[in-house]
Each structure stands twice: as C-alpha cells, then as structure tokens.
Write a protein that holds these residues in place. Sequence first.
Motif, short mmCIF file in Angstrom:
data_model
loop_
_atom_site.label_atom_id
_atom_site.label_comp_id
_atom_site.label_asym_id
_atom_site.label_seq_id
_atom_site.Cartn_x
_atom_site.Cartn_y
_atom_site.Cartn_z
N HIS A 1 78.91 25.65 20.26
CA HIS A 1 78.54 24.22 20.24
C HIS A 1 77.33 23.87 18.74
O HIS A 1 77.78 23.23 17.87
N THR A 2 76.49 24.86 18.75
CA THR A 2 75.69 24.69 17.56
C THR A 2 76.39 25.02 16.10
O THR A 2 76.19 24.33 15.23
N LEU B 1 78.16 21.80 15.17
CA LEU B 1 77.35 20.85 14.56
C LEU B 1 76.54 21.21 13.44
O LEU B 1 76.15 20.41 12.83
N ALA C 1 73.43 20.51 7.62
CA ALA C 1 72.23 20.61 8.39
C ALA C 1 71.28 21.73 7.83
O ALA C 1 70.18 21.54 8.04
N GLY D 1 68.85 19.30 20.36
CA GLY D 1 69.42 17.67 20.50
C GLY D 1 69.84 17.70 21.94
O GLY D 1 69.53 18.39 22.97
N ILE E 1 77.06 16.42 23.52
CA ILE E 1 76.64 17.20 22.29
C ILE E 1 77.43 16.63 21.25
O ILE E 1 76.88 16.39 20.07
N GLU E 2 78.98 16.91 21.22
CA GLU E 2 79.73 16.48 20.31
C GLU E 2 79.79 15.03 19.82
O GLU E 2 80.31 14.78 18.58
N LYS F 1 76.24 13.79 18.50
CA LYS F 1 75.86 14.32 17.43
C LYS F 1 74.21 14.27 17.14
O LYS F 1 73.95 14.02 15.86
N ASP F 2 73.55 14.05 18.11
CA ASP F 2 71.97 13.83 17.84
C ASP F 2 71.42 15.02 17.99
O ASP F 2 70.95 15.60 18.87
N THR F 3 71.12 15.54 16.56
CA THR F 3 70.69 16.87 16.48
C THR F 3 69.52 16.84 15.50
O THR F 3 69.50 16.14 14.57
N ASP G 1 73.59 30.18 21.56
CA ASP G 1 73.57 28.73 22.18
C ASP G 1 73.09 28.55 23.52
O ASP G 1 73.31 29.38 24.16
N ASN H 1 73.05 26.20 25.86
CA ASN H 1 73.38 24.65 26.30
C ASN H 1 74.35 24.63 27.95
O ASN H 1 75.38 25.51 27.73
#
Length: 684
Positions: free
Chosen positions: A258-259, A262, A267, A590, A596-597, A600-602, A662, A664
Amino acid sequence: MIVNELINPKSIVVIGGSNDITKPGGRVMKNLMDGGFRDNVCVVNPKEDMVQGLKCYRTVGEIPSSDLAIIAIAAKYVPDTIRTLAQEKSTKGFIILSAGFSELGDEGKALEREVVGIIESANGSLIGPNCVGVMNSFYRGAFACAVPRLVPEGCDFVSGSGATASFILEYAIPLGLQFSSIFSVGNSAQIGVEEVLQYWDETFDEKTSSKVKLVYIEKMDKPDLFLKYASSLIGKGCKIAAIKAGTTSAGSRAVSSHTGALAGSDAAVDALFRKAGIVRCSSREEMVNVANVFMHKELKGDRIAVITHAGGPGVLLTDALAKNNMKVPHISGPRADELLSKLFHGSSVANPIDFLATGTAEQLGTILDYVDNEFDDIDAAAVIFGTSGLFDVKDVYAVLNEKMKTCSKPIYPILPSLVQAADAIEMFKAFGRGFFPEEVAFGNALAKVYHTARPATSGSEIKADAKQIRKIIDSCESGYLAPELVGQLLDAVGIPRAKEGTASAKGEAVQLANEIGFPVVMKVVGPVHKSDVGGVCLGIKTDAEAEAAFEKMMAIDGATGVLVQRMASGMEFFAGATKEDKFGHLVLCGLGGIFIEVLKDTAAALVPISSETAHSMIQSLRSYPLFKGVRGKEPIDEALFAEIITRLSALLEAAPEIAELDLNPLLCAGKSIIAVDARIRVEI
Ligand code: ADP
Ligand code: MG
C-alpha cells in the motif's frame, strides 16, 4: 562551480547581438544597456559594424578579453566560439541562450557535452543552454524577461523553466515584489538548480545576502544536494518557497505494498521539502504571495488582527485564516474601549477592526500603534484598504508604509483597488513595498508559511537492536520476509505487534489459538494480499472454528501455513516505507484499512525521522482530529504513534536493504497501538 565572472563581470561580449530587439541577441543587449551596463560591452555579429550604438566585431577572434559571454547564435557554431573565448579571451562566465542542444536528442546531447567539456577545461561556468539568462543587481543578461526592481534585499530566484521564470516575474512585478537575482538554468548542462542553491549557500553573507529564495524545479536529479544546500540556507536564516512541477511515475519500482502505491516521487519531494523546511507552492500566484509574506517581518504567532475599512473582505479574510487554523482573536478590555473612542461612531474594534469607509489615515496609524503596543495577544496585523474612487488613499498608504517600518509586529498590506487606487499603489511600490491584491489568497499563503514545519534538527533518537537486525537481514534473500522474521525485526526495534504464531498443522493451529487466547484471527501465509484471496478469518472463538478456518486457509493457492493472531480492535491507521531512488527511505503514515487508497490521507518524511518530524507528519493528516477523539471515540495516543514512526526510521537506518515495508493496519485504541499486519520486502 559558479565563478565570480558570471555574477559580477567587468566586461561582457554578446555573441550574436543584433539591432533586432525581437530576437534574443538584440533583446539581451537592450536589457543590458537599459540596466546601466554600457561600458565594456562588445558585440560579435559578422554582418554589422555597429549594434545598438556599440562597436561590433565580425569575428570572436577580434574582440578584447571578456569576463562573460552571452551567446545567442545557432547551436552548431557554439563549440568553436566558446573554444576561442575560453582559450584566447580569458572568458570564464558563459550564458548560452541558444536552443538546439540536449533537448533535441542524441546529436544535441553530444554537442552539449562538448560545450561543457570546453568550459570545464577552462574552469568556467555555464548557464544554459536553452535558457532565458541571468539578471542580478550587476547586469541584466536575460532576454524575454519582464524586468523587476533588482535590489540586494530582494528575492533570489532560480528556475528550471525559462517561460515559467518569465511568467512568475510577470505576476510578481505588478505586486511590487523585488528581486536580487534571477537564474534561468535551461538545460542545466553544468549548473542546475542544485548548483545555484550551492552557490547561494557557499557565498551566503548574513549582512548582504538576500534571505528569500524562490525555486521552480521540474526535474529533481540531485535530491541529496538539493536537501543539503536548502537545509543549510534555511539553517542560516533564509526562507525558501519552491514549486516542483510534474510528478514522474515511480518508474520500474515493483509496487506491491500500500505504501508503495501511495508513495512515488511526489511524496518524496514533499518529504524532502518537509525535512528542509521549504514552503511548497503549487502555482505562480501562491509562490508570489508566499514570497511577499517572506519579505515582511517574521511572524511569531498565529493571532492576527484584521484591520479594514470594508466589512466584506474583512470577513472573507477572517474565514480564510480560521479555515487554515490561524486565529483572529476577539479584542476587548479598557485598551480596546480607548481605541474605539478614537474612531468614528459605528466602528468596531472587536476584530476584525472595522474603522468604516470614512476611516482616515490618522486613525489607521492609531489602530496599528494599539495593535503593536497594547494588544499583547495579537502577533500581526493585516490591513485591507482600497477605495471606491471617492477618496485618494495616498495618505493612508504613506502611514501604512511608516508603520511597517516602525512597528515590531508584521503588518501585511492588502490593497484591493488595483484600478481605482493605481496611483497610490505605484507610490506604495516606489517605497520598495510589495502588497497582496486579494485577501483570501493572502490568508492561505500566510497560514502556509506559518504552518510549514521548522527544519528537522535531529535524526531518530531511538536505539534499535542493530546487531539483531543485521543478523536477520544478513541471513535473508531478496523478496518478502517470512512472518517470523518480520516479527523478529519489529521486536528488535520495539514496534508493538499482536501476539501471534504460525502453524503448519491443524492441531498446532488449535493449540496456538488456545495459548494466545480466543478470540483469534487466522491468516493464510504465502499470498501477499491475504484478504483478496479470502485469506483472513476474523473472530474465531472455539477450537472447532479454528479447525475449520485452518482448512479453509490451507486450501488457498500458494498457502504455506497459517498465522494465528490475537484479535484486537481499534481505528485503522498505517505506517510504511519505500526506498526512493536517490532520496533514500521515505516513511509514510496515514489513515489505513479500507480507506487507505480511497482517501489517500498520508504524510511523508525522509529517514532519519525525529520525534518532532513524526509529530508534524501526524498533525498534517486530514484525519488528525481522530487523534484528538471525535464523537465519543477515545483519542489516539499521538506520542505512541510518533514513536512507532521514529522506530520505523531506526529500523530502516539499520537495514537499508529494506525496499518496502507496510504496517497496515496499525490498530489504534486509546493508549494501545499494535501492528496486526506487517510486510517487509528486502533487496539484498
Ligand atoms: P491483508 O492486508 O493481507 O488483506 P490483514 O492482515 O491486514 O490482511 O487483514 C485484513 C483486515 O483484517 C485488516 O485490515 C483488519 O481490518 C482485519 N484484521 C487483521 N488482523 C486483525 C487482528 N489481529 N485483529 C483485528 N482485526 C484484524
Ligand atoms: Mg493489511
């Protein structure tokens, strides 16, 4: 890399200078002369005897020695010309305006390399090719640029795009923003944005250098140097605003976490800017407003007095500030009453301080004195003052200018009447002042500057069990680590995780479940994304359920065993890391789980990460209010979450082979935060 002849040349030759000021060679000469550089300029043009009143030589071999050459001829003639300049004319500074180099493919690249080689063997400096040029308080060696006021205390500006440099100036000049130097680096064949930052850093002089730096960059080829010099400049008291345009894809990086999905280079840029303390802007308008904020006195707190003679814009600004977590505190008490008595009937001092359409220059002066001396819970004043056309506001702007000099708190001028008060605004600019034309854009910019975290002063303070970490990493192969190894790594760095074990037989699984204590969770070992293949079984309460779940898990394609884990509860956040080419490890955190996807609050930061930075990451999340507790839900332990981030950073420092990591979800409930799913991929 940047020699003094490029910055402060005593003599300049324009190769390809002409009488036609619609061509770069003609325009740059005009700009040079308009800027006062008339002596010691010569021109080379095979077709002319005189160009714009200056002696013109037919060939470069005939000219006197020249410190700096500005070159505007076809690319194919450039190598021979600069060879003569470098070898026979003691030229050290080169600005090549001409296009036709690396931007045109392999042939152009070879030509560009040849040019750089010649200049480097003469220890010279090259700006360009394919650029707009250089302007500073010594000379205006650029074409097609609107020319701002060039003063030592103005902004220093470097741009990777000539057109954008010009357009930023087009926006900035009418708003009175002053500049000290402008570098358009074009193809950056030898000197790019990073080298200009290096030059600013290495020549920084507390007393004479500009403290405001503006950067427009498209390709960040040397993030390590960018970070080094930007951090150093900010450490010396400079302020930097930057636009990084274009977000390149993460390229060939295998993205299975996931990371990873993102992250990506944008980033990483965010993280780099955060680490250095750079204010990241996304438009020319924002950059100019931020630069204008920088040009004012330092804002020491978030409490703003909004001073206006018109209700509407005062409210708009108050809203914009409040939305951006700035304060417009209520002002009251005997001092406030005293101030009110000095204003016209109907005025208000409660903040916004509204002194009515008929308010005078003298009243503005009185208000600003009160704000500066009497109202201790105010850190700055924003003055909105325009005109309907019925009043001349020159006297008001003169008072504003005086108070901006004498008051210790910053005063921000918002002058909305660009048409009706055009003369007064010109007068205000002639004082050397910049202004803001629009209150909401100002409010957003001010808040952005104020909330940009100070540069990280230290790395991670966590001591990891480096010996144990190395033992594990040194014995593994590239790829995903088995759950036991992941568990051992998390333990070695002190990241809390759910009690768990792996089983390869049904009886073993049941026994484990009993040891751990029901309810448990069972997960397939093998497939990377377990839920996607039905490989996660939650809420198992009995031996029989455990047996059934074991069978189900082992029937999944690629199953090599079953993980039995304590069932936990809490809000789902995540933390993770990726390795970004040239940037190093990037840690993200986040809102996790199923959001998560989608959301996208990271927030991202580069390793090593201090506790302070970890807190600033958490606080920059949109979901941050969840940490404070909402709707009867328990608050989340921010300090513990920050600690997990710094522990992750420590793990990555000890194990640079980690390519993706990750956690998560991290299940967060009050004082407890535990990792229930961890994945680590290494590249040995
Ligand atoms: P994957 O990400 O491979 O699909 P996870 O282990 O993250 O698998 O499990 C999927 C979801 O199941 C998690 O996002 C979480 O909501 C829930 N979950 C997993 N483990 C636990 C646990 N120990 N306690 C409570 N919920 C869990
Ligand atoms: Mg998961």
